[in-house]
Design a protein around this motif. Structure first.
Motif, PDB file in Angstrom:
ATOM      1  N   ASP A   1       2.093   0.359  -6.049  1.00  0.00           N
ATOM      2  CA  ASP A   1       1.311   0.007  -6.468  1.00  0.00           C
ATOM      3  C   ASP A   1       0.669  -1.207  -6.855  1.00  0.00           C
ATOM      4  O   ASP A   1       0.729  -1.670  -8.090  1.00  0.00           O
ATOM      5  CB  ASP A   1       1.270   0.972  -7.345  1.00  0.00           C
ATOM      6  CG  ASP A   1       0.023   1.815  -8.397  1.00  0.00           C
ATOM      7  OD1 ASP A   1      -1.292   1.389  -7.342  1.00  0.00           O
ATOM      8  OD2 ASP A   1      -0.384   3.239  -8.868  1.00  0.00           O
ATOM      9  N   GLU A   2      -0.810  -1.663  -6.616  1.00  0.00           N
ATOM     10  CA  GLU A   2      -1.319  -3.140  -6.537  1.00  0.00           C
ATOM     11  C   GLU A   2      -0.230  -3.616  -6.991  1.00  0.00           C
ATOM     12  O   GLU A   2      -0.303  -4.250  -7.553  1.00  0.00           O
ATOM     13  CB  GLU A   2      -2.259  -2.726  -8.019  1.00  0.00           C
ATOM     14  CG  GLU A   2      -3.414  -2.002  -7.566  1.00  0.00           C
ATOM     15  CD  GLU A   2      -3.741  -2.015  -8.593  1.00  0.00           C
ATOM     16  OE1 GLU A   2      -4.712  -2.360  -8.917  1.00  0.00           O
ATOM     17  OE2 GLU A   2      -5.076  -0.673  -9.606  1.00  0.00           O
TER      18      GLU A   2
ATOM     19  N   GLY B   1      -6.079   2.455 -13.828  1.00  0.00           N
ATOM     20  CA  GLY B   1      -6.391   0.598 -14.193  1.00  0.00           C
ATOM     21  C   GLY B   1      -7.748   0.671 -14.524  1.00  0.00           C
ATOM     22  O   GLY B   1      -8.100  -0.581 -15.583  1.00  0.00           O
TER      23      GLY B   1
ATOM     24  N   GLN C   1       2.631  -1.030 -10.713  1.00  0.00           N
ATOM     25  CA  GLN C   1       1.977  -2.169 -11.456  1.00  0.00           C
ATOM     26  C   GLN C   1       1.872  -3.054 -11.873  1.00  0.00           C
ATOM     27  O   GLN C   1       2.091  -4.320 -11.543  1.00  0.00           O
ATOM     28  CB  GLN C   1       0.411  -1.186 -10.968  1.00  0.00           C
ATOM     29  CG  GLN C   1      -0.495  -1.947 -11.771  1.00  0.00           C
ATOM     30  CD  GLN C   1      -1.999  -0.970 -11.839  1.00  0.00           C
ATOM     31  OE1 GLN C   1      -1.493   0.195 -11.660  1.00  0.00           O
ATOM     32  NE2 GLN C   1      -2.954  -1.918 -12.685  1.00  0.00           N
TER      33      GLN C   1
ATOM     34  N   SER D   1      -3.219   6.258  -7.605  1.00  0.00           N
ATOM     35  CA  SER D   1      -1.938   6.451  -8.686  1.00  0.00           C
ATOM     36  C   SER D   1      -1.075   7.045  -8.579  1.00  0.00           C
ATOM     37  O   SER D   1       0.182   7.655  -8.837  1.00  0.00           O
ATOM     38  CB  SER D   1      -2.103   5.336 -10.244  1.00  0.00           C
ATOM     39  OG  SER D   1      -2.443   3.930  -9.470  1.00  0.00           O
TER      40      SER D   1
HETATM   41 MG   LIG Z   1      -4.027   3.400 -10.188  1.00  0.00          MG
END
Ligand SMILES: [Mg+2]
Ligand SMILES: Nc1ncnc2c1ncn2[C@@H]1O[C@H](COP(=O)(O)OP(=O)(O)OP(=O)(O)O)[C@@H](O)[C@H]1O
Ligand SMILES: Nc1ncnc2c1ncn2[C@@H]1O[C@H](COP(=O)(O)OP(=O)(O)OP(=O)(O)O)[C@@H](O)[C@H]1O
Ligand SMILES: [Mg+2]
Lengths: 352, 306, 229, 328, 251
Positions: E173-174, C133, E87, E45
């Motif tokens: 995740d986030e 990300g 996410q 991740s």
């Molecule tokens: Mg990630």
């Protein structure tokens, strides 16, 4: 009622049949006859539906027009079972000539095998010993090869079924070249034949080719071009057949539509004339009499002598023709008769 | 079966693969790159063939015919893109399928309306007619060799264009995010029109080239279209390399299947029946090939996605 | 003269109005913070400026030129570089291709952006979809820089970045600010960072710009009222 | 929602009204057309399960339609010729009873859908469209070249098959039968749409990851609906064959797949009566335009284009309002 | 030491030249929120995906309540009690919030293949879903479509779906990504209460949230865990500061 193919692939055949038919109707000046024409788009379902419509809504007495065997198989049995007459201007599947024959079903063109048998006979007469034969893998194709084999007395150096609608014959041509054949017989109607001939000619194989008239028809020849020149083909009709009816037909067709008539046009024309001749001597509502009138085949056919066999399929001469160029136009010249008063083997299976 | 025959059939397989590639390349460009499913690609093939036949018979020049095919197909493609397809990029595939299905109807009947129902004539140019002998005693059609060469050149050119030029990158970028590439300064609308026209031109080229050895008639495009689909599925959508390999695989499988299956069945059947059964199965061989590839690699040999 | 002026802009998503009355302007070399809580219209404002969403009314000028009806790509070519919310890297392209596809000549080149984000330099051949990300975020910024814009718009450009990298990005923004010419609009949720870097701020509330002024003037009361802190 | 409901009911009622009127006016052909609409709509309802609810754009449903048709053709042709269908491992006779034929049609098209689906669902999106198309073609070529059941010529069945208690040769009876089957299928589609299965399936269409992390395998959901969908379309194929008293490979052609899809989209994807509206409009157009010009396909194409471009949601979208993507 | 619910044991994963996970071992214990932090591209991740079943590790095992689940796929793991959130929200966007949650209940209880009855009819299915919706505070949005929810709303909804699964462990995740300051604040509270339900393994870059929530923190750098400890221990860890936090955050 005329059900024929006027749109999509193969429309040219239907258009010729229709034009030939309508020409005859027009020339007769008969006003009792009313023709309803519908396009089957070459789809059996569509043909069935149109037949239903013509029978149920429009209450037609006689059906005609279908080009393709598979469409005929879809329509004819049920139409005749409902007491309608069917006159085939093209397509003569063996099932309808043999066990499935019907008193109300008349074929004015040929039984499917006829032209192939003539081709076999011609090949035999030419003294060919080894034929390489090919046709698409579908019932008419299978019948074609069977028909050829029935009359051909030599050996087969190869027998091939191609895919229906196939357009590339390089692989088959390579096999022909690799074989020891002294002649080639093929039945590839429509675009398939065009492709085959063009590719065959380009491959420099110098073998005589025979085929039924379908791949050498007036409508198609122009698209084949030089590749077809000299090829022998078998037909029950030719534009140069020497009889009065034919000469008049060819001239009037050309005048009216601005093109040379095709085999299909002649068949459409004959079909109409047969119908007109029957109407002249009997009324449709009297089934027996009308049937007899049809059976008598008392009309002037473009192909000369014409009679129905026991199964209501033609007994006629079949000719050999050769492709030539007349001015700018490719066409056929009739060379001679190869089968005289030819009927078909399926008549034996017919209970009529 | 002689080695010469087999070699010749391999060439035939390659040649039909190359023609398929020309079709598949345009499709895969449009599919993979623009995210558009175009059933009317076969119609562009037909347009090319008819344009070539029409112009060649009017001028007597095959070359002019080819040019006309490229131009007509590209123009038809651009027109269709501008009028119809560009409204569909954001839509579901479903809408695209149906719209392009409608386009097939319009194209097929339109061409029939203009050119009539009879097949047209298009011949091989005299310079390329006849055969040449290749090493090993193979006699092979000059024209078909030229086809193979053309296909290879186009394949290479396309590969370079898409994989290694900025235009290629922009087009692929547009496929993944159309709005974003525009926001970064690329006129994506025009780019797509150009790409679509390019794909169409390739189809038109294929149509014209093939038209010379086949019959030029309405409806000639759809069978090729479906084979091109199979090619793309095998090769992986969006991959020019995949389209190329896939096309060769399909061409070879089809040709060799037709060659070997009937004799194979003749080993334990009589020859007529073997010819029927063998060729029935041969006509399905490429679909079997496709199924096998799918089982092994669901996204095709060179597909990116899973 | 302002580099970019948006006056009384309104915009819709289909039938729902997202912007009612937004005004902002930015000078060359200035950093403008666009602030507001979630869903207040920051990204929508950004999209309107980039012409990804039509302005229903209002005035939009870049370098004095009316760009209200200009196509999105033309606005970009005038010199607006966008780092969009959600990164939107071109997934099927490699990192290198992402950078090259839309590059325009200028000071920024592949070398200078990979100096800025060494990690991208290590991943040049990898496809953008497989980047982490944070790496994607770096790529989005680098990609915008490669278009060599006059105005850079960063919409949540530090989202999902590790604190260290985030600091690095702020440092970069600070450096960019010092280079003459480049104007920057920043949307971010970190008030602290924004107050360090921005010259001025515009605060949005339900699609309307409710406050504009120097960053230093942004007081507790406004922050509490409009930013919910 | 209410408006959609009214539109559905009106549409469903329209068909029998037309048929009964035609019967009184002695227009058997119109009944035949109404029957055709009902049967094609049934095929569309089948496709719509996969397409609308499952998001599976299958361009190969002709395979199931054709299999259903051949189930009828093969059973009936054996019955017609008094030859057994199978002698080994057990004796199976032909049949001309519709219930038996339907059973075979359901089972065989379901099996085919299982195999095709199991392979095709390994992929998605455009791949799926093309693969299903290719599988359809595979059946097409097979049916053309396989000589046992008529190949390209197809199989003509001279008498319509029977149904206990009805005289299927009377157009209105046969219409009633087809219409009843359609109603059952519509009811089934409604039932499934609001069931837990329908909910999960709809979710799988939108986000397969979501479904997976909720502990459900999207692949299985989709395979299940694909099989169901294939079965319904197969049943429609059997009825269609009986309507024409004829089957042929053209039932397998990709144009058939395209047309079934046209009904669905024309009528409105994922709308209960979308396929019905689509089929009715299509047949109507075919009858009207066909009379105007030989080139009527151009008009049909243009009309389709207009609908796609400007009337999203199809005919039902126009009638019933944009509204919800109705949980069919 | 409290009971281990979920454990990764010796996980390794390689992408071509890149070693994304190197012999990672990590456990999640009853009642805790365990934060996983680390630089971008460290492999967080990737690890989450291996735990949830999206990726297969090259080596190592995933153990849920003593049971080795490494061979199971995502759906099976979800049924056994690993509830993952994404996410980027993965929701059925055309469906209502309640429908999304019902899906979770169906997954947990089975019955996704039942083709009759109304999925939304009153009954235990719906009750359970409504409870989960209420837990995350979305009750008055229950009939709103997911596509019409705000970013924060979708986050809440994801958690509600996870809750409906009746999970043994949450894997997130986030979760804070894209939430504004006030949104993060609300979610922090929600997550904090979640640990009583089931322990939470959470990847997050928002240090305010991590420091406020985490009972333990593991730090992943270049595919390796370099430290595990309490908030204070991690803040004080100089290696972690160098690799991730920077001086400012650590201080
Ligand atoms: Mg990630
Ligand atoms: N594509 C869309 N369609 C419909 N409404 C939208 C769309 N995108 C945003 N909105 C709505 O427009 C309003 C403004 O959204 P916008 O994304 O501009 O907010 P934002 O200030 O950027 O918030 P955030 O901090 O969450 O990014 C919100 O109410 C949002 O729900
Ligand atoms: N499919 C893949 N192929 C190749 N490399 C991959 C793949 N997936 C991930 N990677 C690489 O593995 C590394 C770890 O990625 P991961 O997504 O786990 O990072 P992360 O710790 O979650 O980072 P972030 O905090 O930025 O999200 C990254 O460098 C990424 O580029
Ligand atoms: Mg935003």
């Amino acid at each position: 009622g005329m059900i024929t193919t006027l749109s999509g692939g193969g429309a040219s055949l239907g258009i010729d049949v229709r034009d030939g038919f309508m020409l005859a109707v027009e020339q007769s000046g008969n006003t009792d006859i009313e023709v309803v024409i519908e396009d089957d788009q070459r789809k059996p379902e569509m043909a069935v539906q149109i037949a239903d419509k013509m029978i149920q809504s429009e209450k037609v007495d006689v059906l005609t027009g279908i080009i393709w065997s598979n469409l005929a198989m879809a329509v004819v049995p049920s139409a005749t079972a409902q007491g309608k007459f069917y006159l085939s201007p093209n397509a003569g599947p063996s099932a309808l000539a043999g066990k499935g024959c019907h008193a109300n079903y008349f074929n004015v063109a040929w039984q499917n095998d006829a032209l192939h048998e003539a081709a076999g006979a011609h090949a035999t007469a030419e003294g060919y010993q080894n034929s390489f034969i090919l046709a698409p893998n579908y019932p008419a194709g299978q019948d074609a090869l069977t028909g050829y084999k029935r009359t051909f007395e030599g050996e087969l150096s190869g027998e091939l079924f191609t895919k229906l609608g196939q357009t590339d014959y390089a692989a088959e041509i390579a096999q022909i070249r690799a074989s020891d054949a002294d002649s080639v017989f093929f039945f590839l109607p429509g675009g398939m034949g065009i492709s085959f001939l063009k590719q065959f000619a380009d491959n420099g194989i110098d073998l005589p080719v025979v085929g039924p008239a379908f791949s050498f028809d007036q409508g198609i020849l122009q698209a084949v071009g030089d590749a077809a020149l000299g090829v022998r083909n078998t037909s029950q009709w030719g534009k140069d057949l020497d009889n009065e009816t034919n000469a008049a037909f060819v001239a009037s067709f050309e005048e009216k539509y601005g093109r040379l008539p095709s085999l299909y046009a002649s068949q459409g024309f004959d079909t109409a004339n047969l119908l007109l001749s029957a109407m002249a001597s009997a009324d449709v509502s009297d089934q027996e009499a009308f049937r007899a009138a049809l059976k008598a085949a008392d009309f002037d056919s473009t192909r000369g002598d014409f009679a129905f066999g026991s199964n209501n399929h033609p007994v006629q001469d079949i000719y050999v023709r050769e492709v030539i160029k007349e001015g700018d136009v490719y066409t056929n010249r009739t060379l001679g008769v190869t089968l005289t008063d030819h009927g078909d083997v399926h008549a034996a299976d017919c209970a009529l | 079966m002689s080695p010469v025959l087999i070699a010749e059939q391999v060439l035939n397989g390659v040649q039909s693969g190359v023609v398929l590639f020309l079709m598949a390349a345009g499709l895969t460009l449009v599919f993979g790159v623009m995210g558009l499913i175009n059933l009317a690609h076969g119609s562009l093939f037909m347009v090319g063939a008819f344009a070539a036949a029409g112009v060649a018979s009017a001028t007597g020049s095959f070359l002019l015919g080819l040019v006309a095919a490229l131009a007509a197909a590209a123009a038809a493609g651009a027109l269709v893109e501008v009028l119809v397809l560009r409204r569909l990029y954001a839509r579901e595939h479903l809408d695209q399928v149906l719209a392009t299905f409608a386009l097939i109807l319009i194209f097929s009947e339109g061409v029939r309306w203009v050119f009539g129902s009879f097949p047209l004539f298009l011949d091989i140019p005299t310079a390329l007619s006849g055969t040449v002998s290749l090493p090993g005693g193979i006699l092979y059609s000059r024209y078909r060799l030229a086809l193979i060469a053309t296909g290879l050149v186009v394949a290479l050119g396309l590969y370079l264009l898409i994989a290694h030029t900025r235009i290629g990158m922009q087009v692929r970028a547009g496929a993944s995010d159309r709005e974003m590439i525009a926001a970064l300064g690329v006129d994506i609308g025009r780019l797509y029109t150009v790409v679509f026209a390019l794909g169409a031109a390739l189809a038109g080229l294929a149509g014209a080239l093939v038209g010379a050895i086949q019959s030029v008639q309405v409806g000639m495009g759809e069978p090729v279209l479906i084979l091109a689909f199979v090619v793309i599925v095998i090769g992986g959508i969006g991959s020019i390399k995949g389209a190329f390999i896939g096309a060769l695989l399909v061409g070879l499988t089809d040709t060799l299947g037709r060659l070997f299956l009937p004799p194979l069945f003749a080993l334990f059947m009589d020859s007529s029946a073997a010819a029927t059964v063998g060729s029935s199965l041969a006509s399905m061989s490429i679909y079997v090939l496709m199924a096998i590839v799918l089982v092994l690699k669901p996204s095709g040999l060179f597909g990116a996605r899973t | 003269m302002s580099l970019l002026t948006l006056a009384h802009g309104s915009a819709f998503y289909g039938a729902t109005q997202a912007l009612f009355d937004v005004s902002l302007d930015i000078e060359q070399g200035e950093v403008l913070a666009l602030m507001g809580r979630n869903g207040m219209g920051k990204s929508t404002t950004v999209k309107s400026i980039c012409r990804m969403l039509p302005l229903a009314s209002g005035e939009l000028r870049f370098n004095g030129r009316d760009i209200r009806t200009l196509a999105s790509h033309k606005v970009a070519r005038l010199g607006v570089g966008l780092v969009p919310e959600g990164r939107r890297c071109f997934r099927t392209l490699s990192v290198r291709e992402n950078l090259q596809a839309t590059a325009r000549p200028g000071d920024w080149s592949q070398n200078s952006v990979t100096d800025l984000f060494p990690r991208l330099g290590e991943r040049l051949g990898q496809s953008a979809a497989s980047l982490s990300g944070g790496e994607q975020q770096m790529l989005a910024i680098a990609r915008a820089l490669m278009t060599n814009p006059q105005l850079l718009i960063l919409d949540e450009a530090t989202e999902g970045l590790a604190p260290l990298v985030r600091q690095e990005i702020w440092a970069v923004v600070a450096r960019l600010k010092q280079r003459t010419g480049l104007a920057i609009i920043v949307v971010d949720k970190s008030l602290k960072e924004l107050s360090n870097i921005a010259d001025r701020a515009v605060v949005l509330e339900r699609g309307t710009s409710v406050w504009a002024g120097a960053m230093n003037d942004l007081d507790e009361q406004i922050v509490g009222r409009y930013l919910g802190v | 929602m209410k408006r959609a409901w009214v539109a559905n009911v009106a549409l469903i009622c329209m068909l029998p009204v037309v048929a009964i009127w035609a019967s009184m006016a002695d227009e058997p052909f119109i009944i035949t057309l109404a029957t055709k609409v009902a049967i094609l709509a049934l095929a569309g309802v089948g496709l719509n399960m996969a397409l609308g609810q499952g998001g599976l754009v299958s361009l190969g449903h002709a395979a199931f339609f054709g299999i259903g048709g051949y189930a009828m053709g093969i059973l009936a042709s054996h019955a017609q010729s008094y030859t057994p269908l199978l002698e080994w491992p057990m004796l199976i006779e032909g049949s001309n009873s519709m219930p038996v034929i339907w059973l075979l049609a359901l089972v065989s098209s379901g099996l085919a859908a299982l195999v095709i689906g199991a392979l095709s669902l390994r992929t998605n999106g455009v791949y799926f469209i093309m693969i299903t198309l290719a599988f359809g073609q595979m059946f097409y070529y097979f049916s053309i070249s396989w000589p046992a059941y008529g190949g390209e010529d197809g199989l003509a069945i001279y008498m319509r098959n029977g149904f206990p208690g009805l005289n299927t040769l009377v157009p209105l009876h046969f219409f009633g039968l087809a219409f009843a089957v359609l109603l059952v299928a519509l009811a089934l589609a409604t039932l499934i749409g609001r069931s837990p299965f329908g909910l999960a399936l709809n979710a799988a269409r939108q986000s397969s990851e979501r479904v997976e992390t909720a502990g459900i395998r999207p692949y299985r959901l989709q395979l299940t609906v694909f099989v169901l969908s294939g079965m319904v379309t197969g049943l429609a194929g059997a009825l269609f064959a009986d309507l024409n008293r004829f089957v042929s490979p053209s039932m397998f052609s990709w144009q058939t797949s395209g047309e079934i899809m046209v009904f669905v989209i024309l009528g409105g994807v994922a709308r209960l009566c979308g396929p019905l509206a689509g089929a009715a409009l299509f047949i109507l157009l075919e009858q009207l335009l066909g009379g105007i010009s030989d080139y009527w396909h151009i008009f049909l194409g243009a009309l389709l284009l207009l609908i796609i471009l400007f009337a999203r949601g199809g005919v039902m979208g126009l009638i019933a309002g944009p509204g919800e993507r109705a949980h069919v | 030491m409290s009971e281990v619910i979920l454990a990764a044991v010796g996980i390794s994963k390689r992408f071509d030249a890149l070693q994304a996970s190197r012999d990672i071992s990590l456990d999640l214990r009853r009642g805790e929120i365990h934060a996983l932090i680390g630089p971008n591209g460290a492999g967080k991740s990737t690890l989450i995906q291996q735990i949830a079943g999206r990726l297969k590790p090259d080596a190592g095992r995933i153990v849920l309540e003593g049971r080795d689940v490494t061979a199971l796929d995502t759906a099976e793991r979800a049924r056994l009690g690993i509830a993952r959130t994404f996410q980027v929200s993965a929701l059925a966007m055309e469906d209502t919030a309640l429908q999304n949650v019902v899906l979770g209940v169906l997954g947990a209880r089975g019955g996704a293949y039942r083709m009759w009855g109304n999925a939304l009819a009153r009954g235990s299915l719906r009750d359970r879903a409504e409870q989960a919706v209420a837990r995350v505070g979305l009750t008055n949005m229950a009939t709103t479509r997911a596509s019409a929810l705000s970013h924060g709303g979708r986050r809440q909804l994801e958690i509600a779906v996870a809750l409906a699964l009746d999970p043994k462990a949450f894997v997130m995740d986030e979760p804070m990504a894209g939430l504004g300051t006030s949104g993060s604040h609300d979610l922090t509270e929600l997550l904090s209460g979640l640990r009583d339900e089931a322990p939470v393994l959470m990847v997050e870059h928002d240090m305010d949230a991590v420091f406020a929530l985490a009972d333990r923190i593991s730090v992943l750098v270049s595919g390796e865990i370099i430290a595990t400890g309490t908030v204070d221990e991690i803040r004080a860890n100089s290696a972690v500061r160098r690799a991730y936090l920077g001086e400012e955050e650590g201080a």
